[in-house]
Design a protein around this motif. Sequence first.
Motif, PDB file in Angstrom:
ATOM      1  N   ARG A 109      61.819  74.183  84.443  1.00  0.00           N
ATOM      2  CA  ARG A 109      60.624  74.976  84.393  1.00  0.00           C
ATOM      3  C   ARG A 109      60.256  75.535  85.750  1.00  0.00           C
ATOM      4  NH1 ARG A 109      56.784  71.351  83.540  1.00  0.00           N
ATOM      5  NH2 ARG A 109      55.342  72.970  82.939  1.00  0.00           N
ATOM      6  N   ALA A 150      50.295  74.723  80.198  1.00  0.00           N
ATOM      7  CA  ALA A 150      51.215  73.607  80.483  1.00  0.00           C
ATOM      8  C   ALA A 150      50.492  72.554  81.321  1.00  0.00           C
ATOM      9  CB  ALA A 150      52.412  74.111  81.231  1.00  0.00           C
ATOM     10  N   GLU A 158      63.647  74.464  74.763  1.00  0.00           N
ATOM     11  CA  GLU A 158      62.348  75.025  74.391  1.00  0.00           C
ATOM     12  C   GLU A 158      62.129  76.359  75.109  1.00  0.00           C
ATOM     13  OE1 GLU A 158      59.419  75.377  73.122  1.00  0.00           O
ATOM     14  OE2 GLU A 158      59.388  73.804  71.594  1.00  0.00           O
ATOM     15  N   TRP A 203      55.087  68.639  77.222  1.00  0.00           N
ATOM     16  CA  TRP A 203      55.766  69.932  77.367  1.00  0.00           C
ATOM     17  C   TRP A 203      56.639  69.967  78.621  1.00  0.00           C
ATOM     18  CZ3 TRP A 203      53.580  75.033  75.216  1.00  0.00           C
ATOM     19  CH2 TRP A 203      52.980  74.814  73.975  1.00  0.00           C
ATOM     20  N   ARG A 204      56.842  68.804  79.235  1.00  0.00           N
ATOM     21  CA  ARG A 204      57.663  68.789  80.442  1.00  0.00           C
ATOM     22  C   ARG A 204      58.861  67.862  80.312  1.00  0.00           C
ATOM     23  NH1 ARG A 204      53.354  68.330  85.223  1.00  0.00           N
ATOM     24  NH2 ARG A 204      55.270  68.323  86.450  1.00  0.00           N
ATOM     25  N   GLY A 213      57.206  71.389  73.241  1.00  0.00           N
ATOM     26  CA  GLY A 213      56.726  72.717  73.619  1.00  0.00           C
ATOM     27  C   GLY A 213      56.167  73.458  72.423  1.00  0.00           C
ATOM     28  N   HIS A 214      55.982  74.750  72.614  1.00  0.00           N
ATOM     29  CA  HIS A 214      55.322  75.592  71.631  1.00  0.00           C
ATOM     30  C   HIS A 214      56.114  75.681  70.327  1.00  0.00           C
ATOM     31  CE1 HIS A 214      52.713  78.741  70.249  1.00  0.00           C
ATOM     32  NE2 HIS A 214      53.699  79.617  70.180  1.00  0.00           N
ATOM     33  N   ARG A 234      57.490  82.911  83.044  1.00  0.00           N
ATOM     34  CA  ARG A 234      58.875  82.621  82.684  1.00  0.00           C
ATOM     35  C   ARG A 234      59.775  83.814  82.985  1.00  0.00           C
ATOM     36  NH1 ARG A 234      57.965  81.164  76.612  1.00  0.00           N
ATOM     37  NH2 ARG A 234      56.431  82.798  76.874  1.00  0.00           N
ATOM     38  N   SER A 238      59.603  78.082  75.251  1.00  0.00           N
ATOM     39  CA  SER A 238      58.273  78.189  75.848  1.00  0.00           C
ATOM     40  C   SER A 238      58.190  77.525  77.213  1.00  0.00           C
ATOM     41  CB  SER A 238      57.233  77.564  74.913  1.00  0.00           C
ATOM     42  OG  SER A 238      57.490  76.181  74.764  1.00  0.00           O
ATOM     43  N   THR A 239      59.060  76.556  77.467  1.00  0.00           N
ATOM     44  CA  THR A 239      58.918  75.786  78.704  1.00  0.00           C
ATOM     45  C   THR A 239      60.228  75.624  79.451  1.00  0.00           C
ATOM     46  OG1 THR A 239      59.382  73.775  77.470  1.00  0.00           O
ATOM     47  CG2 THR A 239      57.069  74.398  77.707  1.00  0.00           C
ATOM     48  N   ARG A 295      57.118  76.571  87.647  1.00  0.00           N
ATOM     49  CA  ARG A 295      55.696  76.391  87.422  1.00  0.00           C
ATOM     50  C   ARG A 295      54.954  76.419  88.741  1.00  0.00           C
ATOM     51  NH1 ARG A 295      52.400  72.135  87.502  1.00  0.00           N
ATOM     52  NH2 ARG A 295      50.618  72.077  86.106  1.00  0.00           N
ATOM     53  N   VAL A 338      51.750  79.435  84.442  1.00  0.00           N
ATOM     54  CA  VAL A 338      53.211  79.453  84.305  1.00  0.00           C
ATOM     55  C   VAL A 338      53.662  80.877  84.022  1.00  0.00           C
ATOM     56  CG1 VAL A 338      55.138  78.732  82.825  1.00  0.00           C
ATOM     57  CG2 VAL A 338      53.314  77.108  83.363  1.00  0.00           C
TER      58      VAL A 338
END
Lengths: 406, 406, 406, 406
Positions: free
Chosen positions: D307, B406, D142, D114-115, D90-91, D338, D144-145, D309, D336
Amino acid sequence: MSFRSGRHFLQIPGPTNGPDRVLRAIDRPTIDHRGPDFAQLGLEVLAGLRGVFRTDGPVVVYPASGTGAWEAALVNTLSPGDKVLAFETGHFATLWRTMAERFGLEVEWVPGDWRHGADPERAEAVLRAEPGIRAVMVVHNETSTGVTSRVPEVRAAIDAAGSDALLLVDVISSLGSIDYRHDEWGVDVTVGGSQKGLMLPAGLSFNAVGEKALEASRSARLPRSYWDWEPIVEANRSGFWPYTSATNLLYGLREALAMLSEEGLENVFARHARHDAGGGGGLGAGGAVRGLARALRLADGDPDGRRVRRRRGPARDPRALRHVARRGAREAGRRVFRIGHLGDFNDLMLAGTLCGVEMGLRIAGVPLAGSGVEAALALLEAEPEPGGSADADGAVVRQAAAEPAA
Amino acid sequence: MSFRSGRHFLQIPGPTNGPDRVLRAIDRPTIDHRGPDFAQLGLEVLAGLRGVFRTDGPVVVYPASGTGAWEAALVNTLSPGDKVLAFETGHFATLWRTMAERFGLEVEWVPGDWRHGADPERAEAVLRAEPGIRAVMVVHNETSTGVTSRVPEVRAAIDAAGSDALLLVDVISSLGSIDYRHDEWGVDVTVGGSQKGLMLPAGLSFNAVGEKALEASRSARLPRSYWDWEPIVEANRSGFWPYTSATNLLYGLREALAMLSEEGLENVFARHARHDAGGGGGLGAGGAVRGLARALRLADGDPDGRRVRRRRGPARDPRALRHVARRGAREAGRRVFRIGHLGDFNDLMLAGTLCGVEMGLRIAGVPLAGSGVEAALALLEAEPEPGGSADADGAVVRQAAAEPAA
Amino acid sequence: MSFRSGRHFLQIPGPTNGPDRVLRAIDRPTIDHRGPDFAQLGLEVLAGLRGVFRTDGPVVVYPASGTGAWEAALVNTLSPGDKVLAFETGHFATLWRTMAERFGLEVEWVPGDWRHGADPERAEAVLRAEPGIRAVMVVHNETSTGVTSRVPEVRAAIDAAGSDALLLVDVISSLGSIDYRHDEWGVDVTVGGSQKGLMLPAGLSFNAVGEKALEASRSARLPRSYWDWEPIVEANRSGFWPYTSATNLLYGLREALAMLSEEGLENVFARHARHDAGGGGGLGAGGAVRGLARALRLADGDPDGRRVRRRRGPARDPRALRHVARRGAREAGRRVFRIGHLGDFNDLMLAGTLCGVEMGLRIAGVPLAGSGVEAALALLEAEPEPGGSADADGAVVRQAAAEPAA
Amino acid sequence: MSFRSGRHFLQIPGPTNGPDRVLRAIDRPTIDHRGPDFAQLGLEVLAGLRGVFRTDGPVVVYPASGTGAWEAALVNTLSPGDKVLAFETGHFATLWRTMAERFGLEVEWVPGDWRHGADPERAEAVLRAEPGIRAVMVVHNETSTGVTSRVPEVRAAIDAAGSDALLLVDVISSLGSIDYRHDEWGVDVTVGGSQKGLMLPAGLSFNAVGEKALEASRSARLPRSYWDWEPIVEANRSGFWPYTSATNLLYGLREALAMLSEEGLENVFARHARHDAGGGGGLGAGGAVRGLARALRLADGDPDGRRVRRRRGPARDPRALRHVARRGAREAGRRVFRIGHLGDFNDLMLAGTLCGVEMGLRIAGVPLAGSGVEAALALLEAEPEPGGSADADGAVVRQAAAEPAA
């Protein structure tokens, strides 16, 4: 054990087939047995049990097998040296008698031939002759023989004799299977178990307790603690038990009571009667099992009982005998086998069982008079079961129409 | 009840969290309790139980709650009027005493403050003074208070006094949780239950029976039938029981015994000790719960016990008290609450529980000395649990590397 | 729905009876699909699947119904406009053809009468005439009719024609039920499903992929993403899938594969053959269902097929037809009904099913030539199933001896 | 794998914790997927799904993972060469783009960091510049994020640009977790999955289909068969599916929908928001996870996202990193990790998870600014969850009063 495919047919005269709904209900995390969710569960199952026993009085639940509830019925109501009356109607009546003697009770034992229920006339005569008798012990339906006793007539006999003896009745294999009415029939203590008509695994047993029995328990002097009704009845008022409850079996009990209620007790009784050998106990005169037995010339009719019995025992190979057993029946003696058809059961399960019995007998070399299965099916066909036990399917016809015909 | 999302935290001093493996094992069709598959099940669980009780002798299984097995220990070994010695170590010791009295036994009662285990010196003195005492009743771990008694020292005291009294020990809340050795410690009857360290629902209880107790049972005169060891031990030789077994609970027992064996009893004990308040009974000197208690100034250390106790009861809102209860603890008295952490339990379940306790106390307005959770976590971190209780994942790093950062 | 007691007999030509072991295996908490426990699960089921498909190559698992795996076989190997050869052996062969056409493939369609499998001679002739054919699509066992195609002979025909067409075979209703060998028979893509011989609920389907098919997939130009073999085969090397796996169905698959392995594939095939109508596909010449059909004069023998068919359709009440359906059969057309007997199935389940069929036909007023059940039982008796499907009980005889004879 | 005691904490950004109720519902015998009981099941789940997607139109159910439903959304509405607009949030947005390209679609790709979620202003600009764009693909949340896109604003942008592009939205990780309204927000196809907010195992995925999308499907020319909406929507009218349904997962879906309905969708959303890091998407400004992150100085606030992070990656031992993973978090990249807190989840499960994260970070040697757990607990305490996640117990106080105080 060797691998066996498919669903096992458990048609023994022991625990009945447990329905998936009940097994899944048991398979839940235990909750706090002192919390409000438990109280709700407790009150619900106690109310449901009263409905099944047909009583407005308390039903005491024990984490115990049925023999525990037998013991509870005795130690709560009697004192050392008390006289009780009992009838030789089969194996379990005999065991209960032995238990009474171990507690120092004096048992007036009416011998029997395992083919008739408790004889009300004989009961009255004995009670007149022995006015000191404090309790009469009756097995409603003898698991060992299928003999049913006429409980209301025994009650009438006690009354006619002017006796104040308590009436203790074992309904372990009849509760939830054939008609039974604790209050209406004037029973003082009813002894039940979880593993037959209630469709649970073994592990819970019951005492339905009448007013007179409760009164007797206040002066009874047999020592008791675990079985003592009083603290249980007291705790039950708010839905609890004084000990750590067998909560998961109570989950199962709640589900089983719901199933009996959904089907309706009368329908349950009618279902078992259709499958049954017919005969005594208020059942219809000839169900499917009896049809099989008649056709095979295995039956030995008896107005009081529902026994499936083979008259003459032919010489046979013991290994072949096991084939019989393997196929859905349990041999209870050298010349008798028993087919369990209580609990969660339907026409096709019965049909499969009867096919197994007939195949087994043939493999065992037992000479048969004809096709018992065909006779039994004819009886079942005469009045098909409501709903059916295989796919009921209005959509079938529509789908069939949509597919190309062969 | 109102809807509650997520998994319920059952950290009461009653039944422990039942693992899914055990619940699923129970959720299977019942088999014939007289057939060969059952015999295999029976022999397997009896062997497993001997391993957990650490005995080569018989372990009798009852479909009953723990109080039933208490009763069994008494009625199999004693006769009316026999003298027994018992110690006031808590609520359950008191209840067992009451039961003994109901069976006409004469109880020599050593009063206590619920904060110390059975006193071996006092035991020896009483046994010397009363050589007629036939049995000594000890609760190994008092569920009500967490007090542990030193069983081998009680045995030594009996021997030192030259007494031939039987040693009866209740391990209901210690079996499978802290070290216990029936044979090595010279116990005559050990009373266990299914719902704590064995991780089953309530509904089974046990008597491990030593040679001397078996001998005593041959002349003991308290009336007994359901609890009688003899027919059970006899039937157990081939893997059966004389009554209809609670087969489904036995399925669960087999699975639970397998789990204890996979983890290893020593590892189970170590796990509980890490989570524990530490203290007596051979446990390490300070686990996570004790860490929390110390940090909150809730603990009242006691070399014999593992109690979590709040010293001064501040005025507080009863509704708030329920908040405490709601969050993972059960209040056992006006100034004590108890946290159950036996059975199938791990670091993160404990951490969630302790957070619940701390949040609950704060919501209840209880003045706290500091952050108990942080103190407890620090103790757990010092020696992380092997395997972990959340996703252990070598693949994580690889997968992480494959995803864009990220 | 109305209440129905007892176990439901699901003998449709759709999903088979799911054994409890498989259902319980599914009923477990999901684990991390990127963690090491999952990898072990993945590698284990992939190895087990290779054993059932009899291949050393990859077996691709899709969370999808069987039609999804049909689609996968096409889009991975073919390009728009490609020619394929297919045979009208029944309903599903016809559906697969329609699917091919939707993807722009040109289908050479060999018409049939739904009573014969794919004709190898015809196949060879067409392939010689149309050397551009890229694939041959064969349904091994037609669920709709029971017709079985001789796959090795189709392979031989392709080779004899000098064609390099891929051989795509649907084994949805034959895998794990009748003999099938992906590698030995030279199949390029085998399409399977979870809900028949694998005894799982529907929800997983499979492509066993041969070397030549894998090669073809590298140049095939039908668009694909979800069905694409390549990333799946790649991720499978370490036991994972590129998408979020249907983990719980994989739990069930692992258990089902274990059951097939415990029973032994050869024994599974023999069991189904005993129950079957007999006939083509390498099966014995006459199992129990065919015995019933013959006795009832319902059968219309066919060396290639295993169909149960009634010749002349008598007028009958549609409501009565539903009775037939209710009792264990599903009507597939105006003059055909089908009995499902794959999966977790045994003699007594079959016997119950056949009784239901015969009762249903009689209730529906269908004139029958005799007792089909008796005929079927006679065939089953001739060679009893090993182990038995009801209580096998050496203890029976002993217990019987110990009980008083009636 | 090594033995691990206690319940596993599965707090990954993949499948959520499946509640026992759902698992037990799945664990039932399959029924006939063409029978009336199935139709009732089908109609019930379809109605429930409409409620969760907030649509009056059809919701198409696939036995497939979420990527299958992505594919379905594309092949039902688009033709080869069509232009679509997509955003790098994101992913998963990136994977969906790749899929579109594999089907020959031309993707207008808006790069991102991605943010931030999909930028409505940018969308409008692109759509004005490229009037031929046929669809806009947006990932609502997302996985992923944790970035959430503002779907109604994207809709407004499409309208403002005068475009007739379809709006396709992936709600795989937001459905049943945060507010979403298919009809009200003017979405054309919503793509959902079973394994997050719906609390099921993976294996089902969904397309909610609006009128305009249905219309588009009539002329769309991407080849399709398995994913084709039309036959499914048609069969669904009577509660069926054209293929063999994944019946057992549908059982689970029915139960999950019942749970969402019992709790109330609004309450579910509020529960997740309390636990959440707070932030965008209409959620409250600061839940417990964000509280932890802030206290640990791990958070990097972002008005659009949620997120967690860590800013600077300190050197650390990879083995220690796994400790972090073991304790409830999954590392999604080098800097990161999650924490999954969707689905069947409550305060104490979250508290246990956060304790695991904090312990793990400390064991990994990550320098922390303070006690994140305490900060998170303080936020949870401020507004306790209704009902509580441990034993709520009015009876506690009464029982406590009845026991002797220590």
